[in-house]
Design a protein around this motif. Structure first.
Motif, short mmCIF file in Angstrom:
data_model
loop_
_atom_site.label_atom_id
_atom_site.label_comp_id
_atom_site.label_asym_id
_atom_site.label_seq_id
_atom_site.Cartn_x
_atom_site.Cartn_y
_atom_site.Cartn_z
N PHE A 1 46.82 37.38 42.35
CA PHE A 1 45.80 37.85 43.29
C PHE A 1 45.34 36.69 44.14
O PHE A 1 45.18 35.57 43.66
CB PHE A 1 44.60 38.45 42.53
N ASP A 2 45.13 36.93 45.42
CA ASP A 2 44.62 35.92 46.35
C ASP A 2 43.79 36.65 47.39
O ASP A 2 44.32 37.31 48.28
CB ASP A 2 45.78 35.19 47.01
N GLY A 3 42.46 36.54 47.24
CA GLY A 3 41.60 37.25 48.18
C GLY A 3 40.16 36.84 48.04
O GLY A 3 39.81 35.96 47.25
N SER A 4 39.30 37.49 48.78
CA SER A 4 37.87 37.16 48.78
C SER A 4 37.21 37.69 47.51
O SER A 4 37.76 38.57 46.83
CB SER A 4 37.20 37.79 50.00
N PRO A 5 36.02 37.18 47.19
CA PRO A 5 35.29 37.73 46.04
C PRO A 5 35.05 39.23 46.17
O PRO A 5 35.11 39.95 45.17
CB PRO A 5 33.98 36.93 46.05
N ALA A 6 34.80 39.70 47.40
CA ALA A 6 34.58 41.14 47.58
C ALA A 6 35.85 41.91 47.26
O ALA A 6 35.80 42.98 46.61
CB ALA A 6 34.15 41.40 49.03
N GLN B 1 38.26 47.53 39.89
CA GLN B 1 38.14 48.96 39.62
C GLN B 1 39.46 49.57 39.17
O GLN B 1 39.51 50.68 38.66
CB GLN B 1 37.65 49.69 40.89
N HIS B 2 40.57 48.80 39.38
CA HIS B 2 41.89 49.37 39.10
C HIS B 2 42.24 49.33 37.62
O HIS B 2 43.18 50.01 37.18
CB HIS B 2 42.97 48.62 39.88
N GLY B 3 41.53 48.51 36.86
CA GLY B 3 41.80 48.45 35.42
C GLY B 3 43.11 47.78 35.07
O GLY B 3 43.71 48.08 34.03
N ASP B 4 43.62 46.88 35.91
CA ASP B 4 44.89 46.20 35.63
C ASP B 4 44.65 44.91 34.85
O ASP B 4 43.57 44.68 34.30
CB ASP B 4 45.65 45.93 36.93
N ARG B 5 45.67 44.04 34.81
CA ARG B 5 45.59 42.79 34.04
C ARG B 5 44.45 41.90 34.52
O ARG B 5 43.76 41.26 33.73
CB ARG B 5 46.93 42.06 34.15
N ALA C 1 41.59 42.80 35.88
CA ALA C 1 40.33 43.37 35.38
C ALA C 1 40.15 43.06 33.90
O ALA C 1 39.06 42.73 33.42
CB ALA C 1 40.32 44.88 35.61
N GLU C 2 41.25 43.11 33.16
CA GLU C 2 41.19 42.80 31.73
C GLU C 2 40.80 41.35 31.50
O GLU C 2 39.98 41.03 30.64
CB GLU C 2 42.56 43.08 31.10
N PHE C 3 41.38 40.43 32.31
CA PHE C 3 41.06 39.02 32.19
C PHE C 3 39.59 38.76 32.52
O PHE C 3 38.93 37.99 31.83
CB PHE C 3 41.96 38.19 33.10
N MET C 4 39.07 39.38 33.56
CA MET C 4 37.69 39.15 33.97
C MET C 4 36.71 39.67 32.94
O MET C 4 35.57 39.18 32.87
CB MET C 4 37.44 39.81 35.31
N ARG C 5 37.10 40.61 32.13
CA ARG C 5 36.19 41.16 31.09
C ARG C 5 36.16 40.28 29.85
O ARG C 5 35.29 40.46 29.01
CB ARG C 5 36.62 42.57 30.71
#
Length: 499
Positions: free
Chosen positions: A476-481, A488-492, A494-498
């Motif tokens: 991933f490479d993008g803004s904080p927004a 919201q996609h529930g991918d890897r 999102a799993e790491f951030m949780r």
């Protein structure tokens, strides 16, 4: 037969003995000093990446540690029989003894130096490299002062050994203490009385110089030094303001093109591209072992790329070792001074004060006059809240304080790009916040920054872009927004951030 104390006491005023003692002092000091200098050179050669130097040094150490000094003394003294031209020099017992002692002791002292060099952490070399110190400058300012302090007790012990070994030089008729004693007791057969005086003179020499060496050791032991707080006023940390667009132009401040790095057969990353614009703050996140730290170390040359090119302000500054065209690209390594770095483990120079740590890089490169340099260093220490501690040594500071000094040291080189390698991972929870506040204030000032961090909340607040790496790839490479939307996609990711 009774022991003749009066005769023994009379030997303490003997002109011959005092002259012999002076000879021992001259021979032992000269041998020790020369061996310490030569031994350091042999120790460096022993660690050299050049095979022939490394092998030659190892062979020298092996041979002269295996050869008895007595054999070496006789060989050197009689060398003129094979090389007549050396007779004028080697026929002098003092010179022959000095050469033999130096040849032998250099081998032992080289191993003492090598042990001291191995005790200096890799981070010290890397910190000097980031400050743009040459190999000679690194040895002179960083390595030798620390290695000498570490080696000094063993070097002092070796000096004592040299003093005792000078007695062997009597075999080539040097008028040292033992030979004078032998001459006395062969005349009057008072062996015990004479040898007691001989012992006295040897003990006297060792005691005097052992005391001096201990004082030198104490002087060099920076861990025992105390420093009072500075009376200088300490400006407060710049408070965070409303975020604004800091990106000045679309041109890249630093760019990695097709970068690849392997450790053995393992790919750390491959064909990776990275572009950071002027004034942009980029945070790199990801699990341990994803290649984050290796990536930023490749940006300033602490790790060499296998392939790819690093551009700083449009000019190539680093190229991969396997890159076909790297021999044709001429780079000025002074451009790397534009890339500052703050290490995870601080890597402050322990033998220098806080102020000296901050001033070392600018002083080495003559970036300003002494007074201006000192004023600038104090200003930076004030900015990070460490001006009151300018006279302290790193061991007298907490982890958070050391990291703040490390930030000031990096800023002192006036880099246009700052790299942070997990700047809070070695800190306790209470000091993490103060370091993050300083980094946030630097981000607000418009500096180009690349931050490897596990502080997710901080990364979201301070970054223009967030890069998520896993298994050497940018996922991933993008803004904080954009990252918030991606969660919201529930991918890897999102799993790491949780976690």
């Amino acid at each position: 037969m009774t022991f003749d104390w009066q005769y023994t006491l009379s030997l303490f005023w003997s002109r011959d003995f005092w002259q012999a003692t002076l000879t021992v002092i001259e021979l032992s000091i000269a041998s020790w000093v020369i061996s310490v200098v030569m031994g350091f050179g042999v120790a460096l050669a022993r660690q050299s990446p050049i095979w022939i130097l490394r092998r030659s040094a190892a062979t020298y150490i092996w041979f002269f540690r295996s050869l008895p000094l007595l054999v070496l003394l006789i060989f050197v003294y009689n060398l003129p029989q094979a090389i007549p031209s050396a007779g004028a020099l080697l026929s002098q017992p003092f010179i022959a003894g000095l050469i033999a002692l130096v040849l032998s002791e250099t081998a032992y002292i080289a191993e003492i130096h090598r042990g001291a060099l191995l005790a200096i952490g890799r981070g010290q070399y890397e910190a000097g490299q980031v400050l743009g110190l040459s190999k000679f400058g690194l040895q002179r300012l960083i390595v030798i002062p620390q290695a000498l302090r570490i080696a000094l007790p063993a070097l002092g012990n070796e000096y004592v050994s040299i003093v005792k070994l000078t007695s062997l030089v009597s075999v080539i008729s040097l008028a040292e203490i033992l030979l004078v004693g032998q001459r006395y007791y062969t005349q009057n057969f008072k062996v015990m009385e004479t040898m007691l005086a001989v012992a006295f003179y040897y003990v006297l020499v060792v005691t005097v110089f052992d005391t001096l060496l201990k004082r030198l050791e104490s002087h060099l032991d920076f861990s025992r030094r105390k420093a009072a707080l500075s009376d200088a006023d300490q400006p407060g940390i710049i408070s965070l303001k409303d975020r604004r667009d800091r990106i000045k132009a679309p041109d890249a401040e630093i760019r990695l093109e097709k970068g690849s790095k392997q450790f053995g057969s393992v790919d750390v990353f491959r064909d990776l591209d990275l572009v950071v614009a002027p004034g942009e703050v980029v945070s790199i996140i990801g699990p341990s072992g994803s290649g984050k730290t290796t990536l930023i170390r490749c940006l300033n040359g602490l790790e060499m790329l296998d392939s790819g090119i690093v551009y700083c302000k449009g000019s190539p500054v680093l190229v991969g070792t396997q890159d076909v065209g790297f021999r044709r690209i001429k780079t000025d390594r002074r451009q790397l001074l534009d890339i500052g770095m703050v290490f995870q483990s601080f890597n402050l120079f322990p033998h220098k004060t806080v102020l000296e740590n901050v001033m070392l890089g600018p002083a080495y490169h003559n970036l300003a006059s002494g007074a201006d340099m000192e004023a600038a260093a104090r200003g930076l220490l004030g900015q990070v809240g460490m001006l009151a501690h300018e006279n302290k040594y790193p061991h007298q500071l907490s982890g958070g304080q050391q990291q703040r000094v490390a930030i000031a040291r990096a800023l002192a080189m006036e880099p246009s790009i700052l790299l942070f390698d997990e700047p809070t991972s070695a800190l306790d929870p209470e000091t993490v916040g103060e370091v993050l506040r300083i980094i946030a204030s630097l981000a607000e000032s418009g500096r180009t920054m690349i931050i490897v961090t596990h502080e997710m909340k901080f990364a979201m607040e301070v970054s223009d872009r967030i890069i998520f790496m896993e298994k050497g790839r940018v996922q991933f490479d993008g803004s904080p927004a954009a990252l918030q939307d991606r969660l919201q996609h529930g991918d890897r990711l999102a799993e790491f951030m949780r976690l």
